[in-house]
Scaffold this motif. Structure first.
Motif, short mmCIF file in Angstrom:
data_model
loop_
_atom_site.label_atom_id
_atom_site.label_comp_id
_atom_site.label_asym_id
_atom_site.label_seq_id
_atom_site.Cartn_x
_atom_site.Cartn_y
_atom_site.Cartn_z
N ASN A 230 -30.74 94.64 -0.89
CA ASN A 230 -29.81 94.97 -1.96
C ASN A 230 -29.77 93.95 -3.09
OD1 ASN A 230 -28.78 93.50 0.34
ND2 ASN A 230 -26.84 93.34 -0.74
N GLY A 231 -30.61 92.92 -3.03
CA GLY A 231 -30.61 91.88 -4.07
C GLY A 231 -31.69 90.87 -3.75
N TYR A 232 -31.35 89.59 -3.82
CA TYR A 232 -32.32 88.54 -3.56
C TYR A 232 -32.75 88.52 -2.09
CZ TYR A 232 -31.31 86.49 -8.13
OH TYR A 232 -31.17 86.27 -9.48
N ALA A 233 -34.06 88.57 -1.87
CA ALA A 233 -34.66 88.32 -0.55
C ALA A 233 -35.60 87.14 -0.77
CB ALA A 233 -35.42 89.53 -0.04
N ILE A 234 -35.08 85.95 -0.57
CA ILE A 234 -35.76 84.72 -0.96
C ILE A 234 -35.91 83.80 0.25
CG2 ILE A 234 -35.67 82.69 -2.48
CD1 ILE A 234 -36.06 85.28 -4.01
N GLY A 235 -37.02 83.05 0.30
CA GLY A 235 -37.21 82.07 1.37
C GLY A 235 -37.17 82.70 2.74
N GLY A 236 -36.31 82.15 3.61
CA GLY A 236 -36.18 82.69 4.95
C GLY A 236 -35.67 84.11 4.96
N GLY B 82 -39.88 77.82 -0.31
CA GLY B 82 -40.10 76.69 0.59
C GLY B 82 -40.65 75.43 -0.06
N PRO B 83 -41.78 75.49 -0.77
CA PRO B 83 -42.33 74.28 -1.38
C PRO B 83 -41.43 73.63 -2.43
CG PRO B 83 -44.04 75.92 -1.14
CD PRO B 83 -42.75 76.61 -0.81
N LYS B 84 -40.43 74.37 -2.93
CA LYS B 84 -39.47 73.79 -3.87
C LYS B 84 -38.39 72.99 -3.16
CE LYS B 84 -39.61 76.94 -7.85
NZ LYS B 84 -38.79 77.86 -8.68
N VAL B 85 -38.07 73.40 -1.94
CA VAL B 85 -36.95 72.77 -1.23
C VAL B 85 -37.41 71.95 -0.03
CG1 VAL B 85 -35.36 74.57 -1.97
CG2 VAL B 85 -36.51 74.81 0.23
N GLY B 86 -38.71 71.67 0.05
CA GLY B 86 -39.22 70.86 1.15
C GLY B 86 -39.22 71.60 2.46
N SER B 87 -39.75 72.83 2.46
CA SER B 87 -39.76 73.64 3.67
C SER B 87 -40.95 74.59 3.64
CB SER B 87 -38.46 74.43 3.80
OG SER B 87 -38.40 75.13 5.02
N VAL B 88 -41.22 75.21 4.78
CA VAL B 88 -42.28 76.22 4.87
C VAL B 88 -42.02 77.05 6.11
CG1 VAL B 88 -43.85 74.79 6.25
CG2 VAL B 88 -44.79 76.57 4.77
N ASP B 89 -42.45 78.30 6.09
CA ASP B 89 -42.33 79.17 7.26
C ASP B 89 -43.73 79.63 7.63
OD1 ASP B 89 -41.97 81.47 9.00
OD2 ASP B 89 -39.87 81.42 8.42
N ALA B 90 -44.38 78.87 8.50
CA ALA B 90 -45.73 79.19 8.92
C ALA B 90 -45.70 80.25 10.02
CB ALA B 90 -46.43 77.93 9.42
N SER C 261 -42.09 73.18 15.59
CA SER C 261 -42.08 71.79 16.05
C SER C 261 -42.51 70.85 14.93
CB SER C 261 -43.01 71.62 17.26
OG SER C 261 -42.57 72.41 18.34
N ALA C 262 -43.54 71.27 14.20
CA ALA C 262 -44.02 70.45 13.08
C ALA C 262 -42.98 70.39 11.96
CB ALA C 262 -45.33 71.02 12.54
N LEU C 263 -42.28 71.51 11.75
CA LEU C 263 -41.29 71.55 10.68
C LEU C 263 -40.11 70.63 10.97
CD1 LEU C 263 -40.71 72.94 7.97
CD2 LEU C 263 -39.49 74.74 9.24
N ALA C 264 -39.74 70.51 12.24
CA ALA C 264 -38.65 69.59 12.60
C ALA C 264 -39.03 68.16 12.25
CB ALA C 264 -38.33 69.70 14.09
N LEU C 265 -40.30 67.82 12.44
CA LEU C 265 -40.77 66.47 12.08
C LEU C 265 -40.79 66.32 10.55
CD1 LEU C 265 -43.73 66.13 14.61
CD2 LEU C 265 -41.44 65.12 14.80
N TYR C 266 -41.23 67.36 9.87
CA TYR C 266 -41.28 67.33 8.41
C TYR C 266 -39.88 67.19 7.81
CZ TYR C 266 -41.98 69.20 3.63
OH TYR C 266 -41.97 69.40 2.28
N TYR C 267 -38.91 67.91 8.38
CA TYR C 267 -37.53 67.85 7.88
C TYR C 267 -36.93 66.45 8.00
CZ TYR C 267 -36.65 72.87 7.12
OH TYR C 267 -36.64 74.15 6.64
#
Length: 265
Positions: A109-115, A138-146, A234-240
């Motif tokens: 119904n509107g923004y479907a952004i990131g997660g 993701g790359p703007k906020v220091g995140s990624v969903d692989a 697991s990698a994302l937790a380390l990146y965060y």
């Protein structure tokens, strides 16, 4: 069952799950994700439910992804009982959307952004309002969903387009999303929920066993992305836990442009 961040309703032959945090564009916290997972499990166990509609409260957003104000070094705060090192059991939510033997219809119904964009991608069907906007951040906020956020997206729209979506972090209209095969249909905003209900009613007329087997068959080709997602979490937790990831998060919260130049190795 009472929920804080979502609304769960069963009507006719379908369940409707609404992310109910409109003040933050329905961004999710660890608690929101936990409740969403519980709601999908309720729909799974209810034999009267033949399909599930997932949507967002209000007319501005389906879901804007993770609530960055709740993110800290290493992951998300406020859900310490989460199994994931990220403090948010997003893998469990993704898995239940895929595994529930009933079609899941995203009513965007509107923004479907990131997660939030990843959530609609994982749903079996997507109906978008003509006001919907799609994209990654993701790359703007220091995140990624692989995994499902990248590899499965590429399976839907093609490698080149998926890389454009992630590498440029642009937003796309509902019409553009339909053209690239990201959504099934686009309807006027005021007709969105009724259209989703109409699709749910059509599904209810079909063989539930055939639908179950068809969904499981479709999932087989993309099952490899579940393993990728587990490793990536697991990698994302380390990146965060890095200053680079926090620069993206802090810039978003402070409404400024992130400065990643100092992190170039």
């Amino acid at each position: 069952m009472n929920f804080d961040d979502i609304i769960y309703e069963v009507s006719e032959s379908f369940a409707t799950i609404t992310i109910n945090r409109p003040k933050v564009l329905n961004a999710f916290t660890g608690h929101t994700v936990h409740e969403l997972t519980q709601a999908f499990m309720l729909a799974w166990s209810d034999r009267s439910v033949r399909s599930v509609i997932l949507t967002g409260a209000g007319d501005k957003a389906f879901c804007a992804g993770g609530d960055q104000s709740r993110r800290e070094h290493g992951g998300y705060a406020g859900q310490r009982e989460a199994r994931s090192d990220l403090g948010i059991d997003i893998e469990a939510l993704h898995s239940v959307i895929r595994d529930i033997p009933k079609p899941v219809i995203a009513a965007v119904n509107g923004y479907a952004i990131g997660g939030g964009h990843v959530l609609h991608v994982i749903c079996d069907l997507t109906i978008a309002s003509d006001q919907a906007r799609f994209g990654q951040i993701g790359p703007k906020v220091g995140s990624v969903d692989a995994g499902f956020g990248t590899g499965y997206l590429a399976q839907l729209v093609g490698e080149k387009k998926a890389r454009e979506i992630w590498f440029l972090c642009r937003q796309y209209s509902a019409a553009e999303a339909r053209e690239m095969g990201l959504v099934n249909a686009v309807v006027p905003q005021e007709r969105l929920i009724e259209e989703a209900r109409a699709w749910a009613r059509e599904i209810a007329q079909l063989s539930p066993t055939a639908i179950k087997l068809a969904k499981q068959s479709f999932n087989m080709a993309s099952e490899k992305f579940r393993g990728v997602e587990a490793f990536a979490s697991s990698a994302l937790a380390l990146y965060y836990d890095t200053d680079e990831a926090m620069e993206g998060r802090n810039a978003f919260v402070e409404k400024r442009r992130p400065d990643f130049a100092k992190f170039v190795k």
